[in-house]
Structures are given as structure tokens and as C-alpha cells.
Design an enzyme around this catalytic site. Structure first.
Site, PDB file in Angstrom:
ATOM      1  N   LYS A 149      23.072  50.871 -26.983  1.00  0.00           N
ATOM      2  CA  LYS A 149      23.183  51.729 -25.978  1.00  0.00           C
ATOM      3  C   LYS A 149      23.793  51.356 -24.756  1.00  0.00           C
ATOM      4  O   LYS A 149      23.059  50.468 -24.193  1.00  0.00           O
ATOM      5  CB  LYS A 149      22.131  52.626 -26.176  1.00  0.00           C
ATOM      6  CG  LYS A 149      21.784  53.303 -27.292  1.00  0.00           C
ATOM      7  CD  LYS A 149      20.785  54.548 -27.034  1.00  0.00           C
ATOM      8  CE  LYS A 149      20.895  55.434 -28.191  1.00  0.00           C
ATOM      9  NZ  LYS A 149      21.876  56.481 -28.395  1.00  0.00           N
ATOM     10  N   LYS A 257      24.922  63.989 -37.368  1.00  0.00           N
ATOM     11  CA  LYS A 257      23.324  64.009 -37.098  1.00  0.00           C
ATOM     12  C   LYS A 257      23.301  65.420 -37.613  1.00  0.00           C
ATOM     13  O   LYS A 257      23.478  66.531 -36.934  1.00  0.00           O
ATOM     14  CB  LYS A 257      23.112  63.846 -35.585  1.00  0.00           C
ATOM     15  CG  LYS A 257      23.390  62.406 -35.166  1.00  0.00           C
ATOM     16  CD  LYS A 257      23.016  62.339 -33.801  1.00  0.00           C
ATOM     17  CE  LYS A 257      23.274  60.728 -33.235  1.00  0.00           C
ATOM     18  NZ  LYS A 257      23.264  60.887 -31.852  1.00  0.00           N
TER      19      LYS A 257
END
Length: 344
Positions: A149, A257
């Protein structure tokens, strides 16, 4: 048939950083349905500030679902298009109820413990030392696909981290993915992508904030490294609009997701559209407990994915539920000799 729900707060073992802030806990909701003899359990995994259904009437909608549970799975799903995480919880609960074992939703060689799913090792944001330590831990744990990230600390420091990995591991040894969570501006995104492309990255997720469709389309056209849409898919609930989005942006990848895009059925709509437009994909959990992760992992295996998936978040919490899911040598496995410990 009866139904009820309960809120549950998952506690992070250590604060976990993203470009949207640091997480110390995660709210989730469990939906339990019963036909008098058997029960089914579903997880409504909302992510505050990110989920499309982060709205004041969320709990009221859960109450409505319980009051109208006899409408059945398909009709409820259609009525819940503005509540994707509840759609997923409803699907999961009905699938669980119809199974011989409430936690064995999609029996396969995966749930039999014969096959595993390759996954990426996730590196959370933090200072340089913290991120470096995580990278070493993931490599030692046998991961050959690592996702970092980025976008919260100094960009030059992030480039140094990537350079450090590449100086020790080639792209054949370690596949690198980065996730910007929309941290770049449209003005500087291409320049940053060019800098990142020096490190033979597999892809970058969501370089700019969602909703800037023309800018993202232009970026996908000019990018020196593959772009994966993530947050861009959230809140697009009409099938025609989904197709339009993919065709306009024409990304290299899309990330699904289920908790954020309408569960199995909603993900299936996106998957079909992407495949029809030559866009590859992978599936990622969204900080669910092991209940939701279990359903996502079992279902993902049935799709015969050919890329490492993003399914390794089960070990983040101090108060998760003991499950047969295990992460070993860069794969998520189902240890069928282990029992569930689920008490609410």
C-alpha cells in the site's frame, strides 16, 4: 423462517495504515437465519467511509431484511441493490443454510484440503522501518507475490523500498503489486507511474480517486504499467452502467471485493463484463472476519482463478474466529481437520 442480526467489532492486532487513515478496529454485522432445524450465517462486512452502503439507515435495513427473510435469497438481493454488503450477507446466509455444514458453502478440492489458492502478501503503510520489516517477513514466509500500500508516506521513500526489493529479488522471483487507494492526483499520476515502472511491477491499483472516468481512461491508455480498478467499481449497481464503465476506461485489470460490490451475484456481473472486454481480474477480501473470508475463499476457488488473489487478511485481528483457514508458503489453505469456533 426466522432471522436476526448482531454487530461485532473486530480489533486489529496493530494499527494498520492506508492512504485513507489508520485502522484500529473494524465494524461488521452477522446475519443468522434459521428454518427451525438448521441455521445459516452470513457476514455483512461494511467498511465505513468506503462502502456504498455506509449510510444512517444501515441497521434499519438489516431489521427490514430480518422481517422480510421469507422473500428469499433472489428477491431480497434485488431489493438490496443499494446495500451491497447486506446483499453479500444475505447470499452467504442462504448458501450456509442450504449446506450440510453451515461453514462448508462450496465443497471442492480446496475445502477437502487437497488444493490451495495462491495469494499476495499484504504490506501495510507505515514508516520505512515498519514496511521494510513486513516485506522481510512476507518473503521469509514464502510469498512470491507482494502487494504494498503506497501513497501515505513520502513517494521517494516508497520508491526506495521498491528499489530495495528489486535489488535482491527479480520480477521472476517476487511479483510486486502496489495499491495507491486513489492517492495520486490526475496531474502527477502519469509521472509517478513512470517512476514506479522502473521496478517491473505487476500492476498498480486505483492510482487516482474514483469518479474521474475520463482521467482514468486517459491514464489507462498512456500508462507504462498495468492499472487495476478497485474503488472505481464501488457504487456502480446497474449492469448497463458497469459495462459502460469498463468499456470507457478499458483498464488492464479489475479487482473484485464481494462485500463492496454485491456479493457473489454482483461480483459475477462484473466478472462477465470484464471477461467479455478482455479485462483480467482477481478477487480480494475487504477486512471481513474469518466468516466472510471463508465464504469468499471457497467461492473464489470454484472460479479457477489464474492469478494470486487477495485473500490473506484473516490474521489481522485479536478477536477473530478460529477457523480451518491457514496461510502457508504464500497460499491460503483449508485445514479440514480443524474445527470452527464461532460464538456470538
Amino acid at each position: 423462517m426466522t432471522a436476526d442480526y448482531k454487530k461485532y467489532i473486530l480489533k486489529f492486532k496493530r494499527p494498520s495504515g492506508t492512504s485513507r487513515g489508520v485502522l484500529t478496529e473494524k465494524e461488521t454485522w452477522f446475519l443468522k437465519i434459521s428454518d427451525g432445524n438448521n441455521f445459516g450465517i452470513g457476514e455483512c462486512g461494511i467498511l465505513r467511509s468506503l462502502s456504498y452502503d455506509d449510510r444512517p439507515d444501515y441497521e434499519d435495513k438489516l431489521k427490514w431484511v430480518c422481517e422480510n427473510i421469507n422473500m428469499g435469497r433472489e428477491m431480497l438481493w434485488e431489493e438490496l441493490r443499494e446495500f451491497p454488503s447486506i446483499q453479500f450477507g444475505v447470499e452467504m446466509a442462504f448458501q450456509s443454510l442450504s449446506s450440510q455444514d453451515p461453514f462448508l458453502l462450496f465443497p471442492s478440492e480446496f475445502t477437502a484440503g487437497k488444493k490451495a489458492i495462491p495469494i499476495n502478501g499484504l504490506i501495510w503503510m507505515g514508516d520505512k522501518a515498519f514496511m521494510k520489516r513486513q516485506i522481510s517477513e512476507k518473503i521469509e514466509a514464502g510469498f512470491n507475490c507482494i502487494k504494498l500500500k503506497i501513497g501515505a508516506i513520502d513517494f521517494e521513500t516508497e520508491l526506495e523500498l521498491l528499489k530495495s526489493i528489486r535489488s535482491n529479488f527479480s520480477e521472476k522471483e517476487i511479483e510486486l503489486r502496489v495499491d495507491a487507494n486513489g492517492a495520486f492526483s490526475p496531474q502527477d499520476a502519469l509521472e509517478k507511474l513512470e517512476a514506479l515502472s522502473n521496478f517491473q511491477l505487476h500492476s498498480i491499483e486505483q492510482p487516482i480517486k474514483p469518479g474521474q472516468i475520463e482521467e482514468m481512461a486517459d491514464l489507462c491508455k498512456k500508462t507504462p504499467l498495468p492499472i487495476a480498478l478497485d474503488e472505481e467499481l464501488i457504487g456502480v449497481i446497474d449492469v448497463t452502467e458497469k459495462e459502460k464503465l469498463i468499456q470507457i476506461i478499458n483498464p488492464q485489470y479489475a479487482i473484485f471485493k464481494p462485500s463492496l460490490i454485491g456479493g457473489f451475484k454482483g461480483t459475477g456481473e462484473w466478472k462477465d463484463i470484464c471477461e467479455n472486454n478482455d479485462v483480467d481480474w482477481w478477487i480480494t477480501s475487504a477486512l471481513e472476519s474469518n466468516i466472510g473470508l471463508n465464504a469468499i475463499a471457497q467461492w473464489t476457488y470454484t472460479l479457477n482463478p489464474d492469478l494470486p488473489q487477495g485473500l490473506g487478511t484473516g490474521g489481522l485481528y485479536t478477536n477473530n474466529f478460529e477457523s480451518p483457514l491457514e496461510v502457508k508458503m504464500g497460499e491460503i489453505q483449508y485445514n479440514s481437520s480443524k474445527d470452527w469456533e464461532f460464538n456470538l
